[in-house]
Motif scaffolding. Sequence first.
Motif, PDB file in Angstrom:
ATOM      1  N   LYS A 123       0.833  -1.179  -0.019  1.00 19.42           N
ATOM      2  CA  LYS A 123      -0.119   0.119  -0.035  1.00 19.42           C
ATOM      3  C   LYS A 123       0.750   1.343  -0.057  1.00 19.42           C
ATOM      4  CE  LYS A 123      -3.915   2.155   2.452  1.00 19.42           C
ATOM      5  NZ  LYS A 123      -4.769   1.661   3.486  1.00 19.42           N
ATOM      6  N   ASN A 126       2.434   1.558  -3.420  1.00 16.33           N
ATOM      7  CA  ASN A 126       1.486   1.970  -4.311  1.00 16.33           C
ATOM      8  C   ASN A 126       0.973   3.589  -4.003  1.00 16.33           C
ATOM      9  OD1 ASN A 126       1.071  -0.425  -5.505  1.00 16.33           O
ATOM     10  ND2 ASN A 126      -0.606  -0.879  -4.191  1.00 16.33           N
ATOM     11  N   GLN A 127       1.171   4.156  -2.883  1.00 14.82           N
ATOM     12  CA  GLN A 127       0.828   5.430  -2.682  1.00 14.82           C
ATOM     13  C   GLN A 127       1.802   6.415  -3.201  1.00 14.82           C
ATOM     14  OE1 GLN A 127       0.341   5.251   1.602  1.00 14.82           O
ATOM     15  NE2 GLN A 127      -1.933   5.358   1.698  1.00 14.82           N
ATOM     16  N   LEU A 130       1.266   6.516  -7.095  1.00 12.71           N
ATOM     17  CA  LEU A 130       0.376   7.325  -7.393  1.00 12.71           C
ATOM     18  C   LEU A 130       0.573   8.741  -7.288  1.00 12.71           C
ATOM     19  CD1 LEU A 130      -2.797   5.114  -6.311  1.00 12.71           C
ATOM     20  CD2 LEU A 130      -1.893   5.676  -8.633  1.00 12.71           C
ATOM     21  N   PHE A 144      -7.267   8.061  -7.625  1.00 12.57           N
ATOM     22  CA  PHE A 144      -7.676   6.836  -6.896  1.00 12.57           C
ATOM     23  C   PHE A 144      -7.991   5.524  -7.922  1.00 12.57           C
ATOM     24  CE2 PHE A 144     -11.199   4.455  -5.253  1.00 12.57           C
ATOM     25  CZ  PHE A 144     -10.636   4.039  -4.173  1.00 12.57           C
ATOM     26  N   ARG A 145      -8.907   5.866  -9.042  1.00 10.26           N
ATOM     27  CA  ARG A 145      -9.116   4.952  -9.897  1.00 10.26           C
ATOM     28  C   ARG A 145      -8.656   5.137 -11.127  1.00 10.26           C
ATOM     29  NH1 ARG A 145     -14.131   1.495 -10.346  1.00 10.26           N
ATOM     30  NH2 ARG A 145     -14.554   1.211 -12.643  1.00 10.26           N
ATOM     31  N   GLU A 167      -7.601   0.428  -8.565  1.00 13.34           N
ATOM     32  CA  GLU A 167      -7.869   1.334  -7.417  1.00 13.34           C
ATOM     33  C   GLU A 167      -6.799   1.130  -6.346  1.00 13.34           C
ATOM     34  OE1 GLU A 167     -11.827   0.795  -5.960  1.00 13.34           O
ATOM     35  OE2 GLU A 167     -12.824   1.774  -7.652  1.00 13.34           O
ATOM     36  N   GLU A 168      -6.381   2.569  -5.866  1.00 17.28           N
ATOM     37  CA  GLU A 168      -5.126   2.597  -4.977  1.00 17.28           C
ATOM     38  C   GLU A 168      -4.019   1.752  -5.395  1.00 17.28           C
ATOM     39  OE1 GLU A 168      -6.882   3.713  -0.654  1.00 17.28           O
ATOM     40  OE2 GLU A 168      -7.719   1.658  -1.118  1.00 17.28           O
ATOM     41  N   LYS A 170      -3.867  -0.975  -7.054  1.00 14.76           N
ATOM     42  CA  LYS A 170      -4.038  -2.466  -6.887  1.00 14.76           C
ATOM     43  C   LYS A 170      -5.328  -2.622  -8.132  1.00 14.76           C
ATOM     44  CE  LYS A 170      -4.338  -4.791  -3.270  1.00 14.76           C
ATOM     45  NZ  LYS A 170      -5.014  -5.359  -1.976  1.00 14.76           N
TER      46      LYS A 170
END
Length: 344
Positions: A123, A126-127, A130, A144-145, A167-168, A170
């Motif tokens: 997570k 991934n953050q 993004l 987010f998406r 999303e996020e 994943k």
Amino acid sequence: DEDFINIYQDEKDSCIQVFFSRDGKISGREDFIFENTANDTISENLEDFITSFYGGTAKIPKDIYLPEIENVELLEEFLKIKRGSKVNIKVPQKGQKKDMLEMVKNNAKITLEKFKDKILLEKQINQVSLRELQELLDLDEPPFRIEAYDISNIQGVDSVGTMIVFEEGKSKNSDYRRFKIKSVKGANDYDSMREILERRFKHGLDEIQKIKDRNLKFSAGKFSYFPDLIMMDGGKGQINVALDVLNKLNINIPVCGLVKDNKHQTRGIIFNNEEFIINRSSNLMQLVRRIQDEVHRFAITYHRTLRDKRTLLAVNTVNIYGSFVNIIKFQALTLYFGFNSHIF
């Protein structure tokens, strides 16, 4: 033969672990992670697990050791039917069997903590990815998406389109969508892409209106959630197709594409007619590759499924035709020898 089953449950998730004892020795173990189980009791989680686990292909031993649970008699009856002979569910109060159950629970706790550490690390990565994407494209917020689209065909045959969702950071498989190309003949990827984008977002607009009119939950629609970013596998051509569709439908969603080098490997992102090179070892590039690989995989799998169905239909048709021809030949020979019996 004995199985030892125990559960560790924290404030949100749980892990159930099974130790298999065969001929008096531990022969193996399996663990199962269940998310969002806080509202269920330990007994409920174990009962659901036992009926699912032993209801499948798992071998059912004569004795199963568990912590204190409800509905023991019902479970024993269920297991007896599945095994074909008596099964004993035992709750040890002391001794080696109780110690074994405690060890199983401790192992379940360690497994759940490792799982959570892994998920937390993913997570966080991934953050970071993004946020890098947000900064690179100068977006207001990290997307987010993300939706990605692809077209797959072989020389224009069985042309299909696919949509995948992250999303996020994943993949969200439940939101994947597949489209048979209906209005385009031959290998025209641009027109095919236009068709699937129009169908996707028109469906979405229709669903949003129905949700408002009927006062439904927003999750009632399959297409009602719109992405924060659209990622096309191609370059300017596909981007322009997507922007044209969105503009005609009065939808404002940023669209980016992927830039490839001479070896057809992705080297960056194109956005607002500007090319951005991405470091190959960066978290963002890893995310982009995951999205790209997933949309290709999903499109090729769907295309292969349709192709196999068409091939099977053709084979069956040939077989039916062959059988029909043989019947005609047989009838013709029967008539011939019937009229010419003097040959014999």
